[in-house]
Design a protein around this motif. Structure first.
Motif, mmCIF file in Angstrom:
data_model
loop_
_atom_site.group_PDB
_atom_site.id
_atom_site.type_symbol
_atom_site.label_atom_id
_atom_site.label_comp_id
_atom_site.label_asym_id
_atom_site.label_seq_id
_atom_site.Cartn_x
_atom_site.Cartn_y
_atom_site.Cartn_z
ATOM 1 N N ARG A 34 0.834 -1.214 0.000
ATOM 2 C CA ARG A 34 0.000 0.000 0.000
ATOM 3 C C ARG A 34 0.868 1.262 0.000
ATOM 4 N NH1 ARG A 34 -2.149 3.620 -1.069
ATOM 5 N NH2 ARG A 34 -4.292 4.378 -0.791
ATOM 6 N N ALA A 35 2.006 1.230 0.707
ATOM 7 C CA ALA A 35 2.911 2.380 0.693
ATOM 8 C C ALA A 35 3.447 2.624 -0.711
ATOM 9 C CB ALA A 35 4.057 2.151 1.674
ATOM 10 N N ALA A 36 3.858 1.553 -1.388
ATOM 11 C CA ALA A 36 4.396 1.698 -2.741
ATOM 12 C C ALA A 36 3.339 2.245 -3.700
ATOM 13 C CB ALA A 36 4.915 0.349 -3.225
ATOM 14 N N ILE A 37 2.111 1.749 -3.570
ATOM 15 C CA ILE A 37 1.022 2.240 -4.420
ATOM 16 C C ILE A 37 0.811 3.733 -4.199
ATOM 17 C CG2 ILE A 37 -1.491 2.145 -4.735
ATOM 18 C CD1 ILE A 37 -1.223 -0.918 -4.145
ATOM 19 N N GLU A 38 0.798 4.149 -2.933
ATOM 20 C CA GLU A 38 0.556 5.556 -2.638
ATOM 21 C C GLU A 38 1.668 6.433 -3.202
ATOM 22 O OE1 GLU A 38 -1.679 8.711 -1.475
ATOM 23 O OE2 GLU A 38 -2.231 6.585 -1.488
ATOM 24 N N LEU A 39 2.895 5.977 -3.106
ATOM 25 C CA LEU A 39 4.018 6.749 -3.652
ATOM 26 C C LEU A 39 3.797 7.040 -5.139
ATOM 27 C CD1 LEU A 39 6.914 4.868 -1.880
ATOM 28 C CD2 LEU A 39 6.572 7.350 -1.793
ATOM 29 N N VAL A 40 3.419 6.026 -5.882
ATOM 30 C CA VAL A 40 3.234 6.200 -7.324
ATOM 31 C C VAL A 40 2.001 7.060 -7.601
ATOM 32 C CG1 VAL A 40 2.798 4.990 -9.496
ATOM 33 C CG2 VAL A 40 4.467 4.083 -7.867
ATOM 34 N N GLY A 418 3.276 6.680 2.561
ATOM 35 C CA GLY A 418 3.476 6.987 1.146
ATOM 36 C C GLY A 418 3.289 8.464 0.847
ATOM 37 N N GLU A 419 2.255 9.065 1.447
ATOM 38 C CA GLU A 419 2.022 10.502 1.280
ATOM 39 C C GLU A 419 3.219 11.310 1.796
ATOM 40 O OE1 GLU A 419 -2.862 10.476 1.982
ATOM 41 O OE2 GLU A 419 -1.485 11.073 3.583
ATOM 42 N N ALA A 420 3.674 10.970 2.999
ATOM 43 C CA ALA A 420 4.755 11.737 3.623
ATOM 44 C C ALA A 420 6.052 11.619 2.840
ATOM 45 C CB ALA A 420 4.956 11.253 5.058
ATOM 46 N N ILE A 421 6.360 10.429 2.371
ATOM 47 C CA ILE A 421 7.616 10.230 1.633
ATOM 48 C C ILE A 421 7.552 10.933 0.280
ATOM 49 C CG2 ILE A 421 9.111 8.507 0.567
ATOM 50 C CD1 ILE A 421 8.189 6.585 2.838
#
Length: 598
Positions: A34-40, A418-421
């Motif tokens: 989910r983190a990777a998805i949010e990053l993209v 993901g948002e923060a990064i």
């Protein structure tokens, strides 16, 4: 491939592949995906993200979470909302949770469940076609969304498909053994390809630890044997981050037990959904014993309450020959069981048990570590550029986890991190990681791994790991006491000495992987034992027989950090206060009434 001259005269020289990436996600379960998805989705180029999995892609521990995922949708109980979800979470956590992190999860989850639905997750449906929701223990309303009793499997399948649609790169069967840091900043990580034995060095601006928890450090546990071995917390601690709440280990009331199931099934989870859909617990004398312990909430009281009740029934001689009790849902129609609990029904049918006509045998099993890595509101650790999410992080669950909140936490903090990064990458001009400093650190650690792979000592790492599991079960189980915890620490020190004389094969061998697991386990086991010895009270999942009462003075979190000579330093920190909206929900006194199911 990169190679180098000997490190401080060491031989042989480590040879390794170097991979450059902006964000390295360590862990390919729900949180990492989910983190990777949010990053993209936030605009980061997929080629700047890499997800690392310790096992084959799609085989993360997420798939073993069966019963459901929480979010106050109100599809069954319209009066439910996120503030009541937060209140239930704080009460279940005995008010040791970080209220801000609880609110991050409970506020986001209704929207995130709808998003998963849009992405194609196979949720079970109401008669009106909406996402169905069931009761889980200690929840005031039905807010656990589910896909039969294979929710984690369906969730991870949905996330993997979404990640693949976004062309997010991943590497599988890679064991990360060290996060590289210098001057309080994360530089990347190093590890080994378990298929080829090749060493790998990942140079990254930011690293995310989504590597699970630590309940496989117990002899009876609900995890795969080679998962949840403490990788995430240990990697963070060794990198300079702090740990918190490590003494709080949840023992799920219903793990499989009994000779008829076989050794491979011992401790495997019998999902809380069985009780959420009306399953009843009976002792060997045919008594529905939860009437004695929790007449209002019965089998759906908090997990720690039900687990200790089962343990007491067994200790007082009212258990089965195999040290368990009976869980019976045979009063429900066969069609209902097959529809709501298909995986459980099939599993027991394959083992010769028909859940529609007879009970199954269960006993408590180590299931979830509420403790983990100290992180801020964006999931960043004390180490600049190192994040921790999912079961690796601490703060959401306090002294006991509400059923259905584990998957919720992975999704909510996967998105938040993901948002923060993404904001960090867009807004910062961070100095690049220098070649010399990165490779110096990578070579030093990989030289140690090269030496480990050639060890010809007298101790089998897998045998030592099994002994450590026995130690944890004996001294840091459902019931603890000060004397036993001190004994456990002494036994741990003896195990640590023996671990200096290992017999280890090449980097593709099982013994090499277990040697790395053992290193992480020694660190995390010490943290659990020291935290449990320090907390001289009983609260939530931590029950001290020599301090059986809850002490208001101990409404503090125990924090563990490395001291100046490499030992563990323990301190305490105060717990924050909830928002006014959540306090209002707490004051309203919402509570599950089990008898609505009857």
């Amino acid at each position: 491939m990169e190679s180098d001259r000997p490190v401080d005269g060491a031989s042989p020289e480590p040879t390794y592949e170097t991979v450059d990436v902006s964000v390295l996600v360590i862990g390919a379960g729900a949180a990492g995906a989910r983190a990777a998805i949010e990053l993209v989705q936030q605009g980061v180029d997929p080629e700047d993200v890499l997800v690392i999995g310790k096992r084959g892609h799609g085989d993360a521990h997420t798939t073993w979470a069966r019963g459901g995922i929480n979010g106050a949708l109100g599809t069954q109980d319209p009066e439910d909302d996120w503030t009541i979800h937060a209140a239930d979470t704080l009460k279940e956590g005995h008010f040791l949770n970080d209220p801000g992190k609880v609110e991050t999860v409970t506020q986001r989850m209704p929207r995130l469940l709808r998003e998963l639905d849009d992405w194609g997750m196979a949720f079970s449906r109401t008669a009106d076609g909406d996402i169905d929701q069931r009761y889980f223990g200690a929840q005031s309303f039905r807010r656990t969304a589910f896909a039969g009793d294979y929710t984690g499997e369906s969730l991870l399948k949905t996330l993997v498909a979404k990640a693949q649609s976004l062309s997010i790169p991943y590497r599988e069967n890679v064991f990360i053994s060290r996060v590289l840091t210098e001057d309080g900043r994360a530089l990347g990580a190093v590890g080994v390809d378990l298929d080829t034995g090749d060493f790998l060095a990942f140079r990254a601006d930011t690293a995310v630890l989504a590597a699970g928890g630590y309940t496989s450090l117990y002899d009876r546990h609900s995890s795969q044997d080679d998962e949840n071995t403490g990788d995430g917390p240990a990697l963070a601690y060794e990198a300079g981050a702090r740990l918190m709440d490590m003494e709080f280990v949840q023992f799920h009331p219903t793990g499989m037990v009994g000779d008829r199931y076989g050794e491979e099934w011992d401790g495997r989870l019998v999902t809380e959904a069985v009780r959420g859909d009306g399953g009843r617990l009976y002792n060997s004398e045919g008594e529905r014993f939860m009437e004695r312990y929790s007449p209002d909430q019965m089998e759906l009281d908090a997990r720690d309450v039900v687990a200790r009740a089962i343990d007491r029934e067994v200790r007082e001689g009212r258990g089965t020959e195999n040290g368990g009790v009976y869980l019976d849902i045979s009063h429900r129609e066969r069609e209902y069981i097959e529809e709501r609990l298909p995986r459980m029904y099939e599993r027991f049918a394959d083992l010769g048990v028909d859940m529609a006509t007879e009970p199954v045998e269960v006993a408590p099993t180590a299931h979830y570590g509420m403790g983990g890595v100290v992180v801020d509101e964006h999931s960043e650790t004390d180490v600049d550029g190192l994040y921790a999410i999912g079961e690796t992080m601490a703060g959401v669950h306090g002294a006991n986890r509400l059923g259905g909140n584990s998957l919720a936490e992975t999704i909510a903090f996967g998105e938040a991190a993901g948002e923060a990064i993404a904001d960090r990458l867009a807004g910062e001009d961070r100095p690049a990681v220098g070649d010399d400093q990165f490779h110096r650190l990578a070579r030093h650690h990989l030289a140690d791994l090269t030496t480990l792979a050639g060890s010809d000592g007298s101790e089998d790492p897998e045998v030592l790991f099994d002994e450590l599991r026995g130690l944890m079960g004996a001294h840091a189980g459902i019931l603890r006491d000060g004397e036993g915890l001190v004994e456990g620490l002494a036994e741990l020190e003896a195990l640590r000495e023996r671990a200096g004389d290992l017999a280890v094969g090449d980097p593709t061998s099982r013994s090499f992987e277990f040697a790395l697991n053992l290193g992480f386990a020694l660190t995390v086991t010490e943290a659990v034992l020291r935290g449990a010895a320090e907390r001289a009270e009983s609260r939530g999942a931590h029950y001290r027989t020599d301090h059986p009462e809850t002490d208001d003075g101990w409404r503090r979190n125990i924090v563990i950090e490395r001291d100046s000579v490499g030992g563990m330093h323990l301190s305490t920190t105060a717990v924050g206060s909830p928002s006014q909206a959540v306090q209002t929900a707490l004051d309203a006194g919402y509570e599950l009434n089990y008898h609505q199911l009857e």
